[in-house]
Design a protein around this motif. Structure first.
Motif, PDB file in Angstrom:
ATOM      1  N   ALA A 310       0.844  -1.199   0.000  1.00  0.00           N
ATOM      2  CA  ALA A 310       0.000   0.000   0.000  1.00  0.00           C
ATOM      3  C   ALA A 310       0.879   1.250   0.000  1.00  0.00           C
ATOM      4  CB  ALA A 310      -0.884  -0.010   1.242  1.00  0.00           C
ATOM      5  N   ASP A 311       0.614   2.151  -0.919  1.00  0.00           N
ATOM      6  CA  ASP A 311       1.438   3.358  -1.013  1.00  0.00           C
ATOM      7  C   ASP A 311       0.566   4.586  -1.230  1.00  0.00           C
ATOM      8  OD1 ASP A 311       3.298   5.298  -1.404  1.00  0.00           O
ATOM      9  OD2 ASP A 311       4.048   4.537  -3.321  1.00  0.00           O
ATOM     10  N   PRO A 312       0.281   5.313  -0.160  1.00  0.00           N
ATOM     11  CA  PRO A 312      -0.567   6.508  -0.294  1.00  0.00           C
ATOM     12  C   PRO A 312       0.046   7.571  -1.184  1.00  0.00           C
ATOM     13  CG  PRO A 312      -0.244   5.894   2.017  1.00  0.00           C
ATOM     14  CD  PRO A 312       0.700   5.061   1.214  1.00  0.00           C
ATOM     15  N   LYS A 313       1.333   7.459  -1.473  1.00  0.00           N
ATOM     16  CA  LYS A 313       1.965   8.478  -2.333  1.00  0.00           C
ATOM     17  C   LYS A 313       1.768   8.182  -3.814  1.00  0.00           C
ATOM     18  CE  LYS A 313       6.066   7.913  -0.426  1.00  0.00           C
ATOM     19  NZ  LYS A 313       5.514   6.728   0.217  1.00  0.00           N
ATOM     20  N   ASN A 314       1.266   7.013  -4.094  1.00  0.00           N
ATOM     21  CA  ASN A 314       1.078   6.614  -5.492  1.00  0.00           C
ATOM     22  C   ASN A 314      -0.060   7.427  -6.119  1.00  0.00           C
ATOM     23  OD1 ASN A 314       0.582   5.391  -7.907  1.00  0.00           O
ATOM     24  ND2 ASN A 314       0.270   3.334  -7.078  1.00  0.00           N
ATOM     25  N   ARG A 315       0.305   8.312  -7.031  1.00  0.00           N
ATOM     26  CA  ARG A 315      -0.716   9.156  -7.675  1.00  0.00           C
ATOM     27  C   ARG A 315      -1.067   8.650  -9.065  1.00  0.00           C
ATOM     28  NH1 ARG A 315       0.938  14.042  -8.805  1.00  0.00           N
ATOM     29  NH2 ARG A 315       2.978  14.287  -7.854  1.00  0.00           N
ATOM     30  N   ILE A 365       9.609   3.753 -15.107  1.00  0.00           N
ATOM     31  CA  ILE A 365       8.652   2.954 -14.309  1.00  0.00           C
ATOM     32  C   ILE A 365       7.889   3.818 -13.295  1.00  0.00           C
ATOM     33  CG2 ILE A 365       9.809   0.716 -14.590  1.00  0.00           C
ATOM     34  CD1 ILE A 365      11.031   1.100 -11.788  1.00  0.00           C
ATOM     35  N   ASN A 366       7.992   5.136 -13.446  1.00  0.00           N
ATOM     36  CA  ASN A 366       7.251   6.003 -12.518  1.00  0.00           C
ATOM     37  C   ASN A 366       5.740   5.789 -12.571  1.00  0.00           C
ATOM     38  OD1 ASN A 366       9.392   7.161 -11.263  1.00  0.00           O
ATOM     39  ND2 ASN A 366       9.389   9.067 -12.467  1.00  0.00           N
ATOM     40  N   ASP A 367       5.261   5.319 -13.736  1.00  0.00           N
ATOM     41  CA  ASP A 367       3.805   5.078 -13.807  1.00  0.00           C
ATOM     42  C   ASP A 367       3.476   3.635 -13.386  1.00  0.00           C
ATOM     43  OD1 ASP A 367       4.999   3.892 -15.911  1.00  0.00           O
ATOM     44  OD2 ASP A 367       3.566   4.587 -17.435  1.00  0.00           O
ATOM     45  N   ARG A 368       4.482   2.878 -12.957  1.00  0.00           N
ATOM     46  CA  ARG A 368       4.233   1.537 -12.418  1.00  0.00           C
ATOM     47  C   ARG A 368       4.999   1.383 -11.099  1.00  0.00           C
ATOM     48  NH1 ARG A 368       6.725  -2.278 -15.652  1.00  0.00           N
ATOM     49  NH2 ARG A 368       7.877  -0.670 -16.765  1.00  0.00           N
ATOM     50  N   PRO A 369       4.705   2.241 -10.139  1.00  0.00           N
ATOM     51  CA  PRO A 369       5.508   2.207  -8.916  1.00  0.00           C
ATOM     52  C   PRO A 369       5.325   0.903  -8.152  1.00  0.00           C
ATOM     53  CG  PRO A 369       3.609   3.634  -8.628  1.00  0.00           C
ATOM     54  CD  PRO A 369       3.596   3.200 -10.059  1.00  0.00           C
ATOM     55  N   GLY A 370       6.363   0.524  -7.436  1.00  0.00           N
ATOM     56  CA  GLY A 370       6.258  -0.708  -6.643  1.00  0.00           C
ATOM     57  C   GLY A 370       7.247  -0.711  -5.497  1.00  0.00           C
ATOM     58  N   GLY A 539       2.214  26.988 -23.959  1.00  0.00           N
ATOM     59  CA  GLY A 539       0.780  27.062 -24.244  1.00  0.00           C
ATOM     60  C   GLY A 539       0.019  25.784 -23.911  1.00  0.00           C
ATOM     61  N   VAL A 540       0.458  25.086 -22.870  1.00  0.00           N
ATOM     62  CA  VAL A 540      -0.253  23.863 -22.467  1.00  0.00           C
ATOM     63  C   VAL A 540      -0.580  23.925 -20.971  1.00  0.00           C
ATOM     64  CG1 VAL A 540       0.806  22.391 -24.237  1.00  0.00           C
ATOM     65  CG2 VAL A 540       1.921  22.642 -22.001  1.00  0.00           C
ATOM     66  N   SER A 541      -1.423  23.002 -20.546  1.00  0.00           N
ATOM     67  CA  SER A 541      -1.757  22.955 -19.114  1.00  0.00           C
ATOM     68  C   SER A 541      -0.559  22.395 -18.339  1.00  0.00           C
ATOM     69  CB  SER A 541      -2.963  22.047 -18.899  1.00  0.00           C
ATOM     70  OG  SER A 541      -2.587  20.714 -19.188  1.00  0.00           O
ATOM     71  N   ILE A 542      -0.626  22.560 -17.003  1.00  0.00           N
ATOM     72  CA  ILE A 542       0.479  22.047 -16.173  1.00  0.00           C
ATOM     73  C   ILE A 542       0.617  20.523 -16.324  1.00  0.00           C
ATOM     74  CG2 ILE A 542       1.268  21.731 -13.784  1.00  0.00           C
ATOM     75  CD1 ILE A 542       0.308  24.583 -13.216  1.00  0.00           C
ATOM     76  N   PRO A 543      -0.482  19.744 -16.190  1.00  0.00           N
ATOM     77  CA  PRO A 543      -0.323  18.289 -16.330  1.00  0.00           C
ATOM     78  C   PRO A 543       0.238  17.897 -17.698  1.00  0.00           C
ATOM     79  CG  PRO A 543      -2.484  18.817 -15.436  1.00  0.00           C
ATOM     80  CD  PRO A 543      -1.854  20.104 -15.836  1.00  0.00           C
ATOM     81  N   GLU A 544      -0.185  18.605 -18.715  1.00  0.00           N
ATOM     82  CA  GLU A 544       0.307  18.283 -20.056  1.00  0.00           C
ATOM     83  C   GLU A 544       1.798  18.598 -20.163  1.00  0.00           C
ATOM     84  OE1 GLU A 544      -0.559  16.526 -22.315  1.00  0.00           O
ATOM     85  OE2 GLU A 544       0.556  17.149 -24.103  1.00  0.00           O
ATOM     86  N   PHE A 545       2.196  19.709 -19.559  1.00  0.00           N
ATOM     87  CA  PHE A 545       3.625  20.050 -19.617  1.00  0.00           C
ATOM     88  C   PHE A 545       4.450  19.001 -18.840  1.00  0.00           C
ATOM     89  CE2 PHE A 545       7.550  21.835 -18.098  1.00  0.00           C
ATOM     90  CZ  PHE A 545       8.103  22.287 -19.284  1.00  0.00           C
ATOM     91  N   VAL A 546       3.920  18.585 -17.721  1.00  0.00           N
ATOM     92  CA  VAL A 546       4.617  17.557 -16.918  1.00  0.00           C
ATOM     93  C   VAL A 546       4.823  16.312 -17.772  1.00  0.00           C
ATOM     94  CG1 VAL A 546       4.344  15.971 -14.948  1.00  0.00           C
ATOM     95  CG2 VAL A 546       3.813  18.403 -14.677  1.00  0.00           C
ATOM     96  N   ARG A 547       3.771  15.915 -18.475  1.00  0.00           N
ATOM     97  CA  ARG A 547       3.887  14.726 -19.322  1.00  0.00           C
ATOM     98  C   ARG A 547       4.967  14.926 -20.387  1.00  0.00           C
ATOM     99  NH1 ARG A 547       3.149  12.859 -23.844  1.00  0.00           N
ATOM    100  NH2 ARG A 547       2.372  14.811 -24.717  1.00  0.00           N
ATOM    101  N   MET A 548       4.912  16.102 -21.043  1.00  0.00           N
ATOM    102  CA  MET A 548       5.878  16.382 -22.110  1.00  0.00           C
ATOM    103  C   MET A 548       7.310  16.413 -21.571  1.00  0.00           C
ATOM    104  SD  MET A 548       3.607  19.384 -23.916  1.00  0.00           S
ATOM    105  CE  MET A 548       4.880  20.164 -24.863  1.00  0.00           C
TER     106      MET A 548
END
Ligand SMILES: OC[C@H]1O[C@H](O[C@H]2O[C@H](CO)[C@@H](O)[C@H](O)[C@H]2O)[C@H](O)[C@@H](O)[C@@H]1O
Length: 938
Positions: A310-315, A365-370, A539-548
């Motif tokens: 269990a990882d409460p930090k996993n977003r 692997i940040n999108d598959r944390p373990g 010219g992008v949103s914050i989440p989109e910039f993070v992804r890029m």
């Protein structure tokens, strides 16, 4: 050091404590048997032996002592000597539980003979106050007289007795008498005897929450506005008699005890009043030792997986439990594959890491944390088949559900105080495993922490545990020590004393981990203020910039630089602080170099003292003592050259790029004392600096260093006004090492007070950190606070905070411990010392530098106003603000040489005397214990 005798703990075996209507008759009998024995001792007249001893002792008395003795003796024996009334009922007949009725101006009492001892229990009711007592009955002419046991207040007994109406022997079932002392608590031997309450767990929980938890957070705190009083039925009366418990502390303890009882499936309990007004120092220390460490213990294996995954930090959207196994650890990989297949409900994913754990891979692997696998031991399962089990460790708590680097060191210190060598040893084994398989002691064992470490403490941690190992296993112990030191030497050479962390010019080291992208474990909006301008520019949103940005679709070197420093800040453990912002990776820090100096000295001394001058390292090279002493000496010189500032009499970080010393004043300067790196002269200068000492302990850095806080420049949790457990512990040890034990004790007292006060006022909370200036754990800062979100009862505290409590208690004197038990404010406690400081300041005010003057004037203000409006850095809290006033510290100034009287709940809870209370009785009439055979018991 103080002698702290641990109290026997009932939670160690809750079954011995809780009693229920269905299955705990045995326990009830045990408790009752004890209490009968206790009563018998109390009520019986003194036997000749003690009397004889006393008379013998009198030979040594002086005249005054003899007179006092005779006076007391006569008083005690001045009760009328009427013949003892023979009980009207046959000795063996059981009458049943006593009943009680009250009519205006008179109280009807029914009595019940207790056991075969010929004693009677009589209940008397004052005005709204109930008390129960054991009386010996006597008959005097036409009137029955009731005598309190010898040694109690005979006068009161006689007053009560004289109101007692005559009855013939047959009407003993109901004896009317008038209580002449309306509104006065009837003084009986029960006053000094701890009550036991008979409690319907669920119903009482319901009532206490409905009535007292006015802010609905499932805790009873000083912020709740209930009547702060609850009436509970006593066990000795079979639930007929009631007694009020009052004040935040007692009520919150009741709530906690109910929750624990409920955990154990109890419906009814007999609860000792002593549990509710227990000295808070004893209570917290007991909870840490017997509950919190267990609550924080984890294992990574088939049984422990569910909890540790269990990882409460996993977003991310993916919350499947996942474990990463180090490359080549086939046996462990097979073990978890087997777990995944045999326990399909876990939906466990098992992945083996590549041999080269590159920053790009970690980011991928940040999108598959373990969770990252840790050390395992061979064992046999319940059917005798060989299997593996995880080596246990302690997690910090709250959302930090994995083994951290430097947290583990401080937790170890606490665990050793509490005799949990097994757990401390387990963490070192796990660190050795991490160094071997992940190349470093990890920030913590989650996949997103793979590229960075935390402040290194392994050598000291190992030596501390080594001293606690069973000396009979000397050979095995030495092998274990060698393994850990080999790991430390590897870590030293491959992590800290090489590129990129080593600065080749100064020879000093920096926190400078590798990594790519944005740390995914932080709060959702944590970096928004940094990223927003870039997102706008693209010219992008914050989440989109993070992804890029994370996908390398945009190149922003400035942002790369920002996150290089940000990762370094996290590796330093001080995330975050203005001390490090945008420059941490360039700083040869005081902290890290103090720790590495300690590594070098520890390695040299251990090779010399334990390994006869030679230890083979991880690559098979034989290490000698001299080379390590030379490394230490080189570092000490570099520290003196680059980090020590003679004019300011403090150590500072050094920027290896700008070639300048930082000006930020950090309390980690005291780490040089801990490491033994400072000269006696440097130590003296450090100790005479009071920059960091505030009401609640040591603050992380000075207010001036932090700078002005505004909406655009918010507080950082490792800056002023926050105080952290590791900083306190390091300073105590350092000061002690340089023979400043009094200063260490004073600081320990402040810190322990901060923890105890919160514990008392806030339902047993033990948080991650404090605002040590205003003494609150309710902090407005990044990440808020950890360890505060629990319902009913704290179950784990917070790792290093727990440790600091146990370690701190080992520093303070017994007298300090007692003052702590009454929550005596440090400023009151140290009033005498303060007064001396103020007097000294008055005589050399002109020569005192600005900083010192500021502190001295604050001290003076506190001394004069006694909890008035003092300046922020040293303020004690005002009357209505929760600390130091009517809702906080009891208004009692204890002299340092004051008595050692024990602490009562009333002393802790000033509301006890001032509240206009409304009592509530848990479900009238049902709170009665029904014994094993269905009979009513007292
Ligand atoms: O999730 C944010 C950060 O949390 C950790 O830092 C804080 O908690 C740690 C565990 O108690 C402690 O070691 C550290 O000193 C705290 O600042 C974590 O270590 C960070 O890497 C993480 O970004």
């Amino acid at each position: 050091m103080t002698d702290i005798t641990p109290r026997e703990d009932v939670y160690a075996n809750p079954a011995e404590y809780y009693t229920t209507g269905n299955n705990a008759g045995k326990n009830v009998n045990r408790v009752r048997k004890n209490s009968v024995v206790r009563n018998r001792v109390l009520v019986n007249p003194p036997t000749p032996a003690p009397l004889l001893r006393t008379l013998t002792a009198m030979v040594k008395f002086n005249t005054m002592q003899r007179l006092i003795f005779i006076f007391c003796f006569l008083r005690l024996h001045s009760l009328p000597s009427a013949p003892v009334c023979v009980a009207p009922q046959p000795q063996s007949k059981r009458i049943g539980v006593a009943k009680l009725e009250q009519v205006p101006g008179q109280t009807l009492v029914q009595r019940k003979r207790r056991g075969s001892l010929g004693k009677w229990i009589t209940m008397a009711v004052g005005s709204g106050v109930v008390s129960v007592t054991n009386w010996r009955t006597r008959s005097k002419r036409n009137c029955h007289e009731v005598h309190q046991r010898r040694g109690d207040n005979g006068q009161r007994s006689r007053r009560l007795a004289s109101c007692y109406k005559d009855n013939n022997a047959d009407s003993w079932e109901e004896v009317p008498f008038w209580d002449m002392r309306q509104g006065v608590l009837i003084e009986t031997d029960e006053k000094n005897k701890a009550r036991r309450f008979l409690i319907d767990v669920e119903e009482t929980q319901r009532i206490i929450l409905a009535q007292e938890d006015t802010d609905g957070d499932f805790q009873i705190t000083i912020n709740d506005l209930g009547p702060k009083t609850l009436t509970l039925p006593t066990a000795d009366s079979g639930g007929y008699l009631k007694y009020d418990i009052r004040g935040t502390y007692m009520l919150s303890n009741l709530l906690q005890e109910l929750a624990l009882a409920s955990d154990y499936g109890r419906k009814h309990i007999v609860l000792d009043e002593a549990r509710l007004n227990e000295n808070p120092v004893d209570r917290l220390s007991r909870m840490i030792r017997h509950q919190f460490w267990n609550g924080l213990t984890r294992r990574i294996d088939a049984n422990g997986l569910e909890i540790i995954c269990a990882d409460p930090k996993n977003r991310t959207a993916d919350h499947n439990p996942r474990i990463y196994i180090p490359h080549g650890e086939q046996e462990i990989y097979d073990y978890y594959r087997n777990v995944a297949e045999t326990r399909r409900h876990l939906r466990l994913e098992v992945e083996m890491l590549p041999e080269d754990i590159s920053p790009a891979y970690v980011r991928s692997i940040n999108d598959r944390p373990g969770i990252l696998a840790l050390d395992m031991r061979r064992t046999v399962d319940k059917d005798g088949r060989p299997t593996l089990e995880g080596v246990p460790f302690v997690v910090p708590g709250g959302r930090f559900n994995e083994m951290y680097g430097w947290d583990s060191y401080f937790e170890t210190l606490g665990l050793l105080v509490d005799g949990r060598v097994d757990l401390a040893l387990g963490m070192i084994d796990n660190f050795c495993y991490e160094i071997k398989h992940y190349g470093k002691i990890l920030n913590a064992n989650r996949s997103y922490y793979l590229t960075r470490s935390q402040p290194p403490f392994l050598t000291d941690m190992t030596l501390k545990v080594y001293k606690h190992l069973n000396p009979q296993n000397e050979q095995a112990n030495k092998l274990w020590l060698a393994k850990a030191f080999r790991a430390a030497i590897k870590e030293y050479h491959t992590v800290w004393a090489c590129s990129p962390r080593l600065d080749p010019i100064t020879g000093l080291s920096r926190f400078r981990p590798s990594g790519l992208g944005i740390p995914p474990e932080t709060e959702v909006s944590h970096f928004d203020h940094i990223i927003e301008p870039y997102a706008c520019a693209h010219g992008v949103s914050i989440p989109e910039f993070v992804r890029m940005f994370n996908a390398d679709e945009v190149a922003e070197p400035e942002l790369d630089e920002y996150f290089l420093h940000d990762r370094a800040v996290r590796e330093s453990g001080h995330d975050t602080t203005y001390r490090y912002e945008r420059r941490c990776a360039n700083l040869a820090t005081v902290d890290l170099n103090a720790l590495l100096y300690k590594y070098e000295i520890d390695i040299a001394e251990t090779i010399r003292d334990v390994f006869d001058g030679a230890l083979e390292d991880h690559v098979g090279r034989v290490n000698g003592v001299e080379e390590w002493l030379e490394r230490a000496e080189r570092r000490r010189k570099a520290i003196d050259t680059y980090l020590w500032n003679e004019e300011k009499a403090l150590y500072f970080d050094y920027d290896t790029i700008t070639k300048e010393q930082s000006t930020y004043e950090s309390v980690t300067a005291f780490w040089m004392l801990w490491a033994g790196c400072a000269s006696q002269g440097q130590a003296e200068k450090l100790v005479s600096l009071h920059k960091f000492e505030v009401l609640g302990g040591l603050v992380s850095g000075t207010e001036q260093s932090r700078g002005i806080i505004s909406l655009d420049r918010p507080n950082r949790q490792w800056d002023f006004p926050f105080g952290w457990a590791p900083h306190q512990i390091m300073a105590w040890h350092g000061l002690d090492r340089y023979n400043y034990i009094d200063v260490a004790r004073r600081l320990a007292y402040r810190w322990l007070f901060t923890i105890t006060k919160s514990f008392v006022d806030f339902n047993g909370v033990v948080p991650e950190k404090f605002d040590v200036v205003t003494l609150t754990h309710k902090v407005q800062v990044e990440y808020g606070n950890v360890g505060v979100d629990f319902k009913f009862v704290p179950r784990e505290g917070f790792g290093w905070m727990n440790a600091s409590y146990q370690v701190g208690l080992s520093y303070i004197t017994l007298h300090m411990r007692r003052a702590l038990g009454t929550c005596t404010s440090p400023d009151l406690f140290f009033a005498k010392t303060m007064a001396k400081v103020v007097a000294a300041a008055a005589s050399d005010a002109v020569a005192v530098p600005h900083d010192r003057q500021r502190r001295l004037s604050a001290a003076a203000a506190i001394a004069i106003t006694q909890n008035g409006n003092a300046p922020a850095a040293t303020t004690t809290i005002g009357v209505n603000s929760g600390i130091g006033g009517s809702t906080g510290v009891p208004p009692l100034v204890r002299d340092e040489e004051s008595s050692d009287e024990s602490i009562s709940g009333a002393a802790l809870v000033p509301e006890f005397v001032s509240l206009d209370s409304t009592s509530t009785t848990p479900k009238e009439g049902i709170a009665r214990y029904v014994g094993r055979n269905g009979e009513h018991e007292e």
